[in-house]
Design an enzyme around this catalytic site. Structure first.
Site, PDB file in Angstrom:
ATOM      1  N   GLU A 148     -12.902   5.131   4.493  1.00 23.62           N
ATOM      2  CA  GLU A 148     -13.051   4.381   5.743  1.00 23.62           C
ATOM      3  C   GLU A 148     -14.328   4.704   6.516  1.00 23.62           C
ATOM      4  O   GLU A 148     -14.714   3.949   7.417  1.00 23.62           O
ATOM      5  CB  GLU A 148     -11.842   4.663   6.638  1.00 23.62           C
ATOM      6  N   GLN A 178       0.835  -1.205   0.000  1.00 25.14           N
ATOM      7  CA  GLN A 178       0.000   0.000   0.000  1.00 25.14           C
ATOM      8  C   GLN A 178       0.868   1.253   0.000  1.00 25.14           C
ATOM      9  O   GLN A 178       0.345   2.364  -0.086  1.00 25.14           O
ATOM     10  CB  GLN A 178      -0.923   0.021   1.227  1.00 25.14           C
ATOM     11  N   ARG A 218      -9.252  -0.278   7.669  1.00 25.58           N
ATOM     12  CA  ARG A 218     -10.260   0.662   7.186  1.00 25.58           C
ATOM     13  C   ARG A 218     -10.751   1.564   8.311  1.00 25.58           C
ATOM     14  O   ARG A 218     -11.939   1.642   8.583  1.00 25.58           O
ATOM     15  CB  ARG A 218     -11.423  -0.118   6.576  1.00 25.58           C
ATOM     16  N   CYS A 219      -9.812   2.218   8.945  1.00 28.38           N
ATOM     17  CA  CYS A 219     -10.196   2.918  10.171  1.00 28.38           C
ATOM     18  C   CYS A 219      -9.416   4.164  10.483  1.00 28.38           C
ATOM     19  O   CYS A 219      -9.612   4.738  11.545  1.00 28.38           O
ATOM     20  CB  CYS A 219      -9.994   1.988  11.334  1.00 28.38           C
TER      21      CYS A 219
HETATM   22  N1  MCN Z   1     -13.484   9.959  -3.480  1.00 25.21           N
HETATM   23  C1  MCN Z   1     -14.267  10.854  -4.181  1.00 25.21           C
HETATM   24  N2  MCN Z   1     -14.641  12.030  -3.598  1.00 25.21           N
HETATM   25  C2  MCN Z   1     -14.272  12.328  -2.315  1.00 25.21           C
HETATM   26  C3  MCN Z   1     -13.503  11.408  -1.581  1.00 25.21           C
HETATM   27  C4  MCN Z   1     -13.106  10.233  -2.211  1.00 25.21           C
HETATM   28  O1  MCN Z   1     -14.627  10.576  -5.319  1.00 25.21           O
HETATM   29  N3  MCN Z   1     -14.641  13.485  -1.749  1.00 25.21           N
HETATM   30  C5  MCN Z   1     -12.979   8.742  -4.125  1.00 25.21           C
HETATM   31  C6  MCN Z   1     -11.475   8.846  -4.298  1.00 25.21           C
HETATM   32  O2  MCN Z   1     -11.091   9.583  -5.377  1.00 25.21           O
HETATM   33  C7  MCN Z   1     -11.062   7.399  -4.337  1.00 25.21           C
HETATM   34  C8  MCN Z   1     -12.042   6.765  -3.374  1.00 25.21           C
HETATM   35  O3  MCN Z   1     -13.176   7.632  -3.300  1.00 25.21           O
HETATM   36  O4  MCN Z   1     -11.188   6.888  -5.623  1.00 25.21           O
HETATM   37  C9  MCN Z   1     -11.457   6.599  -1.957  1.00 25.21           C
HETATM   38  O5  MCN Z   1     -10.792   7.769  -1.645  1.00 25.21           O
HETATM   39  P1  MCN Z   1     -10.192   8.177  -0.205  1.00 25.21           P
HETATM   40  O6  MCN Z   1     -11.275   8.342   0.749  1.00 25.21           O
HETATM   41  O7  MCN Z   1      -9.249   9.288  -0.440  1.00 25.21           O
HETATM   42  O8  MCN Z   1      -9.386   6.882   0.289  1.00 25.21           O
HETATM   43  P2  MCN Z   1      -8.063   6.259  -0.335  1.00 25.21           P
HETATM   44  O9  MCN Z   1      -8.126   6.323  -1.787  1.00 25.21           O
HETATM   45  O10 MCN Z   1      -6.873   6.792   0.364  1.00 25.21           O
HETATM   46  O11 MCN Z   1      -8.288   4.749   0.036  1.00 25.21           O
HETATM   47  C10 MCN Z   1      -7.946   4.257   1.306  1.00 25.21           C
HETATM   48  C11 MCN Z   1      -9.143   3.673   2.014  1.00 25.21           C
HETATM   49  C12 MCN Z   1      -8.647   2.796   3.096  1.00 25.21           C
HETATM   50  S1  MCN Z   1      -7.572   3.448   4.217  1.00 25.21           S
HETATM   51  C13 MCN Z   1      -8.970   1.476   3.143  1.00 25.21           C
HETATM   52  S2  MCN Z   1      -8.403   0.579   4.435  1.00 25.21           S
HETATM   53  C14 MCN Z   1      -9.752   0.896   2.104  1.00 25.21           C
HETATM   54  C15 MCN Z   1     -10.604   1.856   1.391  1.00 25.21           C
HETATM   55  O12 MCN Z   1      -9.939   2.971   1.080  1.00 25.21           O
HETATM   56  N4  MCN Z   1      -9.238  -0.136   1.415  1.00 25.21           N
HETATM   57  C16 MCN Z   1      -9.871  -0.526   0.258  1.00 25.21           C
HETATM   58  N5  MCN Z   1     -11.381   1.342   0.411  1.00 25.21           N
HETATM   59  C17 MCN Z   1     -10.993   0.212  -0.253  1.00 25.21           C
HETATM   60  N6  MCN Z   1     -11.630  -0.196  -1.372  1.00 25.21           N
HETATM   61  C18 MCN Z   1     -11.185  -1.270  -2.040  1.00 25.21           C
HETATM   62  N7  MCN Z   1     -11.836  -1.658  -3.137  1.00 25.21           N
HETATM   63  N8  MCN Z   1     -10.089  -1.975  -1.620  1.00 25.21           N
HETATM   64  C19 MCN Z   1      -9.428  -1.633  -0.501  1.00 25.21           C
HETATM   65  O13 MCN Z   1      -8.358  -2.297  -0.108  1.00 25.21           O
HETATM   66 CU1  CUM Z   2      -7.284   2.461   8.211  1.00 26.88          CU
HETATM   67  S1  CUM Z   2      -6.819   0.802   7.019  1.00 26.88           S
HETATM   68 MO1  CUM Z   2      -6.503   1.772   5.515  1.00 26.88          MO
HETATM   69  O1  CUM Z   2      -5.560   2.836   6.523  1.00 26.88           O
HETATM   70  O2  CUM Z   2      -5.290   1.100   4.636  1.00 26.88           O
END
Ligand code: MCN
Ligand code: CUM
Length: 798
Positions: free
Chosen positions: A752, A231, A378-379
């Protein structure tokens, strides 16, 4: 426009039709995924590739007396058997964890948890490696294990970490936050106090793809390439360089398609190191891929916080103070995956969505003979535990006061005009409208109707009880800022690089790494929006340290808050340069050029017909560049966020509880989320659905359990129960939009939120079905027997 059913609201009219902000663009990456063309670590095949199988300890606590490799080496096709002694020659017998503890790569002396890595067998194919692994003879002197955090802190508990100098017991760390004295005083003077103990049980992130790596050392280039399920490829490269002594530019980490991470692929595991080391030593590629039970039993678990929560309040429900004490199980090593200055992660956000003056929290962590972990599943680093604590306690208090849980929330919410809001434990909330989200959820859930129905069933002594649970959570996502958040000393910024090519399309590279979140689509949407390009003309790349700008990776929902910001800022840099080129092409002064978001074109102020698109500008940048500028059209941004973002939401769950069997059925499941400005509503919807399913797994099914001998009894999918489509109800999602004031495009993270917000809503609902009979808490996972016991205790069982 709002959909009539309160469901997903299409926003097709934003984004100007080019696939920019707010458009439901179909995921670009799905083309390869749904046609079987994904490229995961286990798909990688190299000429002469060898396979690695790890020999694991059947015991949870044992000293290794001898390892006999000879019979394994006799197996046809076995090339090498590695133990700690072999790795020691290369100084690789141990590796640092993300919390600066020292973990054995292969057991040096003493096994500390069941399934710990003892030896590695390298062979020409996977089956031969497995045969060889079964022929490695290890003599163990079995020691008494301790798998329970409370017992491990007792005086007569066996010492697990005798490898740490001066360590005399199984105590790992202490931590506290807030004002102890002021909190005690508030409790003394309060009209009402409530207290509840609750276990947030050990969970496993359980991505579909287990962990794996292909180490590929090229002696010709003297370069080590490691394809791995990561990751966070850049920080993993830095750690690899520090541990192995190989210069960082001679290491390339490639994280190809990743089949789910959920926090499980943030730490470095022994298998990665062994595959890399073996390929270095043998000068052949070496593949290591875990089996399912290996993944569950040895890689980073999540949660395992035994929490006591207390609230102090006035008679009319004003919360005055919150206090909590936690016993945390960290397993055999301190290997939590969190910013290094936060030993309890972001747990101290436990005042939640409420304006509470005073708070105090303390925590003790213990070593046990269990796999190391404490990854954020996811937290966002323990926010799940914090949200569970406060949202459960608010329900406990409401019941104590005989108040509606809606009213008590309204009374205590931080109000919109209080933002930016500083919490008593030092968090700076950026923006929020908690009542707005709750109101919307109440409307969607038909709350009043269900309250009446609940009473009717009680009055009529019905066979099934109804319970309504609410959770109005606040998340904290988007670490940095770099000054406060780092991993192994590296500040938690993130990055984006944009190259617009001569024919008007672009390649965008980011420092984060998707595991299924749809980054190849949403990052392209950000750039499309900011440059007036079509989303189809933009390719997003990530996961290769040789080509991508350095970033700290994807976890803690930080991609949008940090790398998303970098993508917007880099786009704006490109836009600035584009103005100079436009001026040259249009024979005007640069100051007179303006950009129109709607059309995506650049034009001379006051003369909209004299306009030029980004495609024409791209051509100009390479074929007719102005003398004032360098040729080319690219930009890079490393973004250090000034603050985190605070997404929030209100979830309402209605359950039916069967008084005869203890079975729980979901009658209604409403989730209203607010993640600020939304890039892709459809992807957000997918994120919410997935996360809610995981919240249901948490509340109803999942638990990694151990017996007294240290055996993992929840270490495979027969015993560690994941929810399937059969257990998942129909979700009704809605949203409000409260932009982040400090984020360049006003977006907050969302990945999350559903896993953070939903477990307390579900538990509150089940408790709510029995609270009229005095039940205040039900432990997760709420299996039918757990629930039935509570029904029985309350005299409700039939
Ligand atoms: N997004 C959006 N508009 C926003 C916020 C987010 O369109 N205002 C979209 C983003 O562009 C992205 C998605 O939603 O495509 C998730 O964005 P974000 O909240 O920024 O999270 P991350 O991309 O950093 O993803 C990490 C988060 C975490 S920490 C875990 S754990 C998790 C999760 O995402 N693991 C996943 N969702 C998951 N989903 C899949 N399919 N697989 C995982 O391993
Ligand atoms: Cu909070 S689990 Mo995610 O941070 O990869």
């Amino acid at each position: 426009a709002e959909a009539e059913d309160g469901g997903p609201q299409p926003e097709k009219h934003c984004g100007h039709g080019r696939g920019g902000m707010g458009e439901e663009v179909k995921r670009k990456e799905d083309q390869r995924f749904i046609t079987g063309r994904g490229n995961y670590v286990d798909d990688i095949k190299k000429p002469d590739m060898l396979h690695c199988e790890i020999v694991r300890s059947p015991h949870a606590h044992a000293r290794i007396e001898n390892i006999d490799k000879s019979r394994a080496l006799d197996v046809d096709g076995v090339v090498a058997v590695l133990t700690a002694d072999d790795l020691r020659e290369y100084d690789l017998a141990t590796m640092p964890t993300l919390m600066a503890d020292t973990q054995d790569v292969l057991v040096n002396d003493k096994v500390k948890f069941q399934s710990q890595e003892v030896a590695a067998v390298i062979a020409t194919d996977r089956y031969t490696a497995k045969d060889g692994a079964q022929k490695v003879v290890v003599d163990y002197d079995v020691l008494e294990p301790v798998v329970d955090a409370e017992k491990s802190l007792e005086d007569d508990a066996p010492l697990i970490r005798d490898d740490i100098e001066g360590q005399e017991d199984n105590h790992c760390l202490d931590w506290e936050t807030g004002d102890e004295e002021a909190t005690a005083e508030a409790f003394e003077n309060a009209d009402v106090t409530v207290k509840e103990q609750m276990l947030y049980q050990r969970l496993h992130p359980a991505p579909i793809e287990t962990c794996g790596a292909v180490g590929d050392y090229d002696p010709g280039k003297d370069k080590l390439t490691v394809h791995m399920t990561s990751q966070a490829p850049h920080i993993h490269r830095t750690l690899f360089a520090q541990v192995s002594g190989i210069p960082e530019h001679k290491i390339r980490i490639v994280s190809p398609d990743v089949g789910g991470g959920f926090g499980n692929k943030v730490p470095i595991y022994p298998g990665y190191v062994v595959a890399a080391a073996a390929s270095y030593v043998l000068e052949q590629p070496v593949k290591w891929v875990e089996e399912r039970s290996e993944n569950i039993q040895s890689t980073g678990f999540a949660r395992d916080y035994d929490m006591t929560g207390e609230l102090a309040a006035t008679d009319d429900g004003e919360i005055l103070a919150v206090r909590t004490d936690v016993l945390a199980d960290h397993g055999a090593y301190n290997a939590v995956a969190q910013p290094s200055k936060f030993p309890a992660g972001f747990f101290n956000i436990f005042t939640g969505s409420y304006d509470i003056d005073t708070a105090y929290g303390s925590l003790t962590a213990a070593y046990t003979n269990t796999a190391p972990g404490g990854v954020a599943y996811r937290c966002s680093f323990r926010v799940t535990e914090a949200v569970y604590l406060i949202e459960r306690m608010v329900k406990v208090l409401a019941d104590e006061l005989g108040m509606d849980p809606v009213e008590i929330r309204r009374k205590n919410f931080i109000q919109p005009e209080q933002f930016p809001y500083e919490s008593p434990t030092g968090w700076n909330y950026d923006s929020g409208d908690y009542e707005g989200a709750l109101d919307k959820a109440l409307e969607m859930a038909d709350y009043d109707h269900y309250r009446e129905e609940q009473q009717r069933r009680i009055d009529e002594d019905a066979d099934t009880l109804l319970g309504i649970g609410i959770s109005s959570f606040t998340e904290v996502v988007g670490a940095g800022p770099g000054k406060t958040c780092d991993i192994a000393g590296v500040e938690m910024f993130d990055s984006a690089e944009i190259r617009v090519h001569p024919t008007g399309n672009a390649t965008v590279r980011v420092g984060v790494q998707t595991q299924g979140q749809g980054h190849e689509t949403t990052f392209a949407q950000i750039v499309a929006e900011e440059l007036g390009m079509d989303v189809e003309d933009i390719t997003v790349e990530h996961g290769d340290t040789d080509t991508d700008p350095y970033g700290l990776g994807t976890y803690g929902s930080r991609s949008t808050p940090v790398a998303g910001a970098a993508a917007a800022v880099a786009s704006r840099k490109v836009r600035e340069k584009a103005k100079a080129i436009a001026a040259n092409e249009l024979e005007a002064a640069k100051e007179d050029i303006t950009w129109d978001r709607e059309s995506g074109e650049f034009h001379v102020a006051g003369a909209p017909d004299r306009s030029i698109s980004i495609t024409e500008i791209a051509a100009g940048a390479y074929m007719n560049h102005p003398s004032s500028e360098e040729p080319g059209l690219e930009a890079v941004n490393y973004y250090d966020p000034p603050e985190m973002t605070y997404p929030f939401g209100s979830y309402i769950v209605v359950v039916e509880v069967d008084r005869e069997t203890g079975e729980v059925e979901f009658e209604k499941f409403v989730a209203v989320d607010d993640c600020g400005n939304r890039i892709n509503p459809m992807i957000i919807e997918g994120q919410i659905h997935g996360g809610l399913a995981q919240g249901i797994g948490t509340a109803m099914l999942e638990h990694v359990t151990f017996d007294d001998n240290g055996n993992v009894t929840g270490g495979d999918f027969m015993n560690y129960l994941l929810p399937t489509s059969m257990e998942i109800p129909n979700f009704e999602t809605g949203h409000t939009v409260t932009p982040s004031p400090h984020h360049p495009i006003g977006a907050k993270g969302v990945g999350e939120s559903p896993t953070v917000g939903s477990p307390p809503a579900i538990v509150n609902a089940v408790v709510d079905a029995m609270s009229h009979a005095g039940i205040t808490h039900v432990e997760m996972p709420m299996t039918p027997d757990t629930v039935w016991e509570k029904l029985d205790e309350a005299g409700l069982a039939t």
